[in-house]
Write a protein that holds these residues in place. Structure first.
Motif, PDB file in Angstrom:
ATOM      1  N   ALA A 129       0.934  -1.313   0.037  1.00  0.00           N
ATOM      2  CA  ALA A 129      -0.044  -0.154  -0.064  1.00  0.00           C
ATOM      3  C   ALA A 129       0.880   1.203   0.086  1.00  0.00           C
ATOM      4  O   ALA A 129       2.012   1.246   0.443  1.00  0.00           O
ATOM      5  N   GLN A 130       0.256   2.201  -0.439  1.00  0.00           N
ATOM      6  CA  GLN A 130       1.133   3.701  -0.592  1.00  0.00           C
ATOM      7  C   GLN A 130       0.179   4.789  -0.294  1.00  0.00           C
ATOM      8  O   GLN A 130      -0.938   4.710  -0.944  1.00  0.00           O
ATOM      9  N   ASN A 131       0.737   5.734   0.249  1.00  0.00           N
ATOM     10  CA  ASN A 131      -0.188   6.982   0.204  1.00  0.00           C
ATOM     11  C   ASN A 131       0.787   7.906  -0.767  1.00  0.00           C
ATOM     12  O   ASN A 131       2.200   8.161  -0.755  1.00  0.00           O
ATOM     13  N   TRP A 132       0.194   8.175  -1.983  1.00  0.00           N
ATOM     14  CA  TRP A 132       1.190   9.022  -2.855  1.00  0.00           C
ATOM     15  C   TRP A 132       0.843  10.327  -2.820  1.00  0.00           C
ATOM     16  O   TRP A 132      -0.356  10.938  -2.899  1.00  0.00           O
ATOM     17  N   ASP A 133       1.807  11.173  -2.476  1.00  0.00           N
ATOM     18  CA  ASP A 133       1.916  12.406  -2.057  1.00  0.00           C
ATOM     19  C   ASP A 133       2.421  13.275  -3.071  1.00  0.00           C
ATOM     20  O   ASP A 133       3.429  12.768  -3.797  1.00  0.00           O
ATOM     21  N   TRP A 134       1.797  14.541  -3.560  1.00  0.00           N
ATOM     22  CA  TRP A 134       2.332  15.150  -4.638  1.00  0.00           C
ATOM     23  C   TRP A 134       1.902  16.563  -4.212  1.00  0.00           C
ATOM     24  O   TRP A 134       1.036  16.752  -3.533  1.00  0.00           O
ATOM     25  N   ALA A 135       2.464  17.531  -5.130  1.00  0.00           N
ATOM     26  CA  ALA A 135       1.807  18.983  -5.275  1.00  0.00           C
ATOM     27  C   ALA A 135       0.492  18.940  -5.083  1.00  0.00           C
ATOM     28  O   ALA A 135      -0.250  18.477  -6.150  1.00  0.00           O
ATOM     29  N   ALA A 136      -0.159  19.546  -4.224  1.00  0.00           N
ATOM     30  CA  ALA A 136      -1.680  19.818  -4.013  1.00  0.00           C
ATOM     31  C   ALA A 136      -2.318  20.441  -5.188  1.00  0.00           C
ATOM     32  O   ALA A 136      -3.365  20.183  -5.722  1.00  0.00           O
ATOM     33  N   ASP A 137      -1.534  21.362  -5.978  1.00  0.00           N
ATOM     34  CA  ASP A 137      -1.946  21.975  -7.302  1.00  0.00           C
ATOM     35  C   ASP A 137      -2.110  20.782  -8.304  1.00  0.00           C
ATOM     36  O   ASP A 137      -2.690  21.313  -9.377  1.00  0.00           O
ATOM     37  N   PHE A 138      -1.755  19.437  -8.361  1.00  0.00           N
ATOM     38  CA  PHE A 138      -1.923  18.467  -9.217  1.00  0.00           C
ATOM     39  C   PHE A 138      -3.139  17.532  -8.885  1.00  0.00           C
ATOM     40  O   PHE A 138      -3.065  16.441  -9.430  1.00  0.00           O
ATOM     41  N   SER A 139      -3.949  18.014  -8.050  1.00  0.00           N
ATOM     42  CA  SER A 139      -4.986  17.084  -7.289  1.00  0.00           C
ATOM     43  C   SER A 139      -5.750  16.516  -8.234  1.00  0.00           C
ATOM     44  O   SER A 139      -6.499  15.419  -8.226  1.00  0.00           O
ATOM     45  N   THR A 140      -6.136  17.349  -9.629  1.00  0.00           N
ATOM     46  CA  THR A 140      -7.194  17.010 -10.499  1.00  0.00           C
ATOM     47  C   THR A 140      -6.313  16.314 -11.758  1.00  0.00           C
ATOM     48  O   THR A 140      -7.021  16.063 -12.656  1.00  0.00           O
ATOM     49  N   LEU A 141      -4.908  16.264 -11.805  1.00  0.00           N
ATOM     50  CA  LEU A 141      -4.327  16.029 -12.973  1.00  0.00           C
ATOM     51  C   LEU A 141      -3.835  14.562 -13.184  1.00  0.00           C
ATOM     52  O   LEU A 141      -2.834  14.447 -13.446  1.00  0.00           O
ATOM     53  N   TYR A 377       1.585  28.506  -3.212  1.00  0.00           N
ATOM     54  CA  TYR A 377       1.939  27.576  -4.444  1.00  0.00           C
ATOM     55  C   TYR A 377       3.290  27.163  -4.290  1.00  0.00           C
ATOM     56  O   TYR A 377       4.371  27.748  -3.987  1.00  0.00           O
ATOM     57  N   GLY A 378       3.496  25.760  -4.605  1.00  0.00           N
ATOM     58  CA  GLY A 378       4.902  25.195  -4.636  1.00  0.00           C
ATOM     59  C   GLY A 378       5.221  24.726  -3.284  1.00  0.00           C
ATOM     60  O   GLY A 378       6.335  24.166  -3.141  1.00  0.00           O
ATOM     61  N   ASP A 379       4.555  24.935  -2.285  1.00  0.00           N
ATOM     62  CA  ASP A 379       4.747  24.493  -0.906  1.00  0.00           C
ATOM     63  C   ASP A 379       3.690  23.806  -0.262  1.00  0.00           C
ATOM     64  O   ASP A 379       3.533  24.059   0.864  1.00  0.00           O
ATOM     65  N   ARG A 380       2.964  23.295  -1.071  1.00  0.00           N
ATOM     66  CA  ARG A 380       1.477  22.607  -0.353  1.00  0.00           C
ATOM     67  C   ARG A 380       1.536  21.190  -0.704  1.00  0.00           C
ATOM     68  O   ARG A 380       1.014  20.886  -2.148  1.00  0.00           O
ATOM     69  N   SER A 381       1.974  20.264  -0.148  1.00  0.00           N
ATOM     70  CA  SER A 381       2.008  18.849  -0.637  1.00  0.00           C
ATOM     71  C   SER A 381       0.742  18.362   0.090  1.00  0.00           C
ATOM     72  O   SER A 381       0.046  18.767   1.233  1.00  0.00           O
ATOM     73  N   ALA A 382       0.276  16.987  -0.551  1.00  0.00           N
ATOM     74  CA  ALA A 382      -1.037  16.449  -0.154  1.00  0.00           C
ATOM     75  C   ALA A 382      -0.887  14.854  -0.670  1.00  0.00           C
ATOM     76  O   ALA A 382      -0.351  14.633  -1.528  1.00  0.00           O
ATOM     77  N   THR A 383      -1.480  14.011   0.233  1.00  0.00           N
ATOM     78  CA  THR A 383      -1.790  12.835  -0.363  1.00  0.00           C
ATOM     79  C   THR A 383      -3.031  12.936  -1.403  1.00  0.00           C
ATOM     80  O   THR A 383      -3.832  13.054  -0.978  1.00  0.00           O
ATOM     81  N   LEU A 384      -2.589  12.657  -2.699  1.00  0.00           N
ATOM     82  CA  LEU A 384      -3.335  12.579  -3.678  1.00  0.00           C
ATOM     83  C   LEU A 384      -4.134  11.421  -3.818  1.00  0.00           C
ATOM     84  O   LEU A 384      -5.509  11.461  -4.154  1.00  0.00           O
ATOM     85  N   VAL A 385      -3.237  10.142  -3.431  1.00  0.00           N
ATOM     86  CA  VAL A 385      -4.252   9.131  -3.846  1.00  0.00           C
ATOM     87  C   VAL A 385      -3.782   7.940  -2.836  1.00  0.00           C
ATOM     88  O   VAL A 385      -2.498   7.750  -2.467  1.00  0.00           O
TER      89      VAL A 385
END
Length: 415
Positions: A129-141, A377-385
């Motif tokens: 299992a994994q929490n895929w974290d990436w920039a929050a600004d890519f949450s819909t991409l 912007y650029g400093d906000r990470s989120a678990t996207l999936v």
């Protein structure tokens, strides 16, 4: 461009399901059907590269070099990428700005975000299992990626960013992959894109050994950790520029001298293999990788103790015994070789168990990552999936957001 973003748990991604007669037709359909998403993702990465102070010329040079290496290493994959670009109405080097974004970002002084992954090896019933974290600004991409088989390639399902052939996923042969980014002084731009290595494993590997051979054959230039998961076992492949080393779960000796085998492997975003520590770097000055690793290591120890007691055995003495399969850069106990009782060993670890390990709340290390209020912007990470893979069942679960968000919107795919 708006500086707002959609909270990850609220995203309801599209499902790209493609069936075609060959890889070229499949690629062209991907480009045509996902044209809008690809254009948005390209715009987003160009903005992000600029934020990271990577010049347009450097981006183009890196993308072109990665394209050339890809053509040499996997001509079939390169043909499909070319077809995606044609279908999307863009040039190949433009699409490669998405496909090779990890390699391009080696030119930035700090990597943007981090991830957490955990696996358990139990022959015939291994899970990951994994929490895929990436920039929050890519949450819909990103999108669900259901890629139909073509001659010589397996069907595979997972997630992908728009324009990529594959990313994190599982194929119909029961071979899955997870991905965490790493950073090393040996990193350069221009190697075969890590995301194309993942796509090739998913497309071609029918066994654990075949997956590892594909990864080992790739002329890489950036650093990552690929976890290969099959029902047989989980293996982590740490990549530092051109170098690659494997980490496997091993048996360990408890304080009472008896040998047990836990089978857990965890990884965040710092190197663990002793051969690669020279030149290893943190992704960024405020990295939480060590903190998250310690949290997961301690969570595994607690889990093993509770499991042993539930089976009527004794909890492992002092938590975990160290394994010779990994190095310790922070003094934390390695959970790969937690000693467990025979009773505990006979109870299979499930993807649900792994999900609980990957679930954190306020005050915990940010294994479940949420942007701080007001983060720029650029400093906000989120678990996207949130990703859970059960190869024996040929089953993968994909949910927008982190486990702490409740896994609403979860999609289960059965291969």
């Amino acid at each position: 461009m708006s500086t707002e973003f959609v909270p990850a748990a609220e995203v309801r991604p599209v499902t790209f399901a493609v069936h075609a007669s060959d890889h070229v037709e499949r690629g062209h359909r991907r480009g045509e059907e996902l044209r809008t998403g690809i254009a948005s993702t390209l715009d987003a990465y160009r903005r992000y590269f600029s934020h990271l102070s990577i010049t347009e010329a450097a981006v183009h040079s890196a993308a072109t070099s990665s394209w050339q290496r890809l053509q040499q290493w996997w001509p079939t994959g390169a043909e499909e990428v070319e077809a995606v670009a044609a279908g999307a109405g863009i040039d190949v080097p433009e699409l490669m700005e998405i496909v090779a974004r990890t390699e391009i970002m080696t030119q930035a002084p700090a990597a943007p975000t981090e991830c957490s992954a955990v696996s358990h090896t139990s022959p015939g019933a291994s899970v990951a299992a994994q929490n895929w974290d990436w920039a929050a600004d890519f949450s819909t991409l990103w999108h669900f990626n259901d890629v139909g088989a073509v001659p010589g390639q397996h069907r595979h399902v997972g997630i992908a960013e728009f324009g990529m052939l594959g990313k994190i996923g599982l194929n119909e042969a029961g071979v899955g992959v997870l991905l965490n980014i790493l950073k090393h002084t040996g990193d350069t731009a221009g190697g075969v894109p890590i995301h194309m290595i993942l796509a090739r494993v998913l497309a071609e590997a029918g066994t654990l050994a075949e997956a590892l051979e594909i990864i080992d054959s790739a002329p890489t230039s950036s650093s990552s950790i690929i976890t290969v998961i099959t029902a047989e076992a989980a293996v982590q492949v740490e990549i530092a520029g051109e170098l690659k080393r494997e980490r496997r779960a091993r048996a360990g000796s408890g304080a009472d001298g008896e040998t047990g085998e836990s089978g857990f492997l965890i990884h965040t975003n710092h190197f663990l293999h002793p051969d690669l520590l020279d030149g290893a770097l943190e992704l960024r000055p405020d990295s939480t990788s060590q903190e998250r690793y310690r949290h997961l290591a301690e969570a595994v120890v607690r889990f093993e103790a509770e499991r042993a007691l539930a089976r009527g055995g004794e909890p492992p003495a002092d938590g975990a015994a160290e394994s010779d399969s990994a190095a310790h850069t922070d003094g934390a106990a390695e959970p790969d070789s937690v000693a467990s009782t025979d009773g505990a060993k006979n109870s299979s670890v499930t993807v649900g168990d792994l999900t609980k390990l990957l679930t954190t709340g306020p005050g915990d290390a940010p294994v479940c990552c949420t942007p701080a209020p007001g983060a720029a912007y650029g400093d906000r990470s989120a678990t996207l999936v949130s990703v859970r893979i059960d190869p024996a069942r040929r089953q993968i679960d994909l949910a927008p957001g982190s486990p702490a968000d409740g896994l609403h919107g979860n999609r289960r795919f059965q291969l």
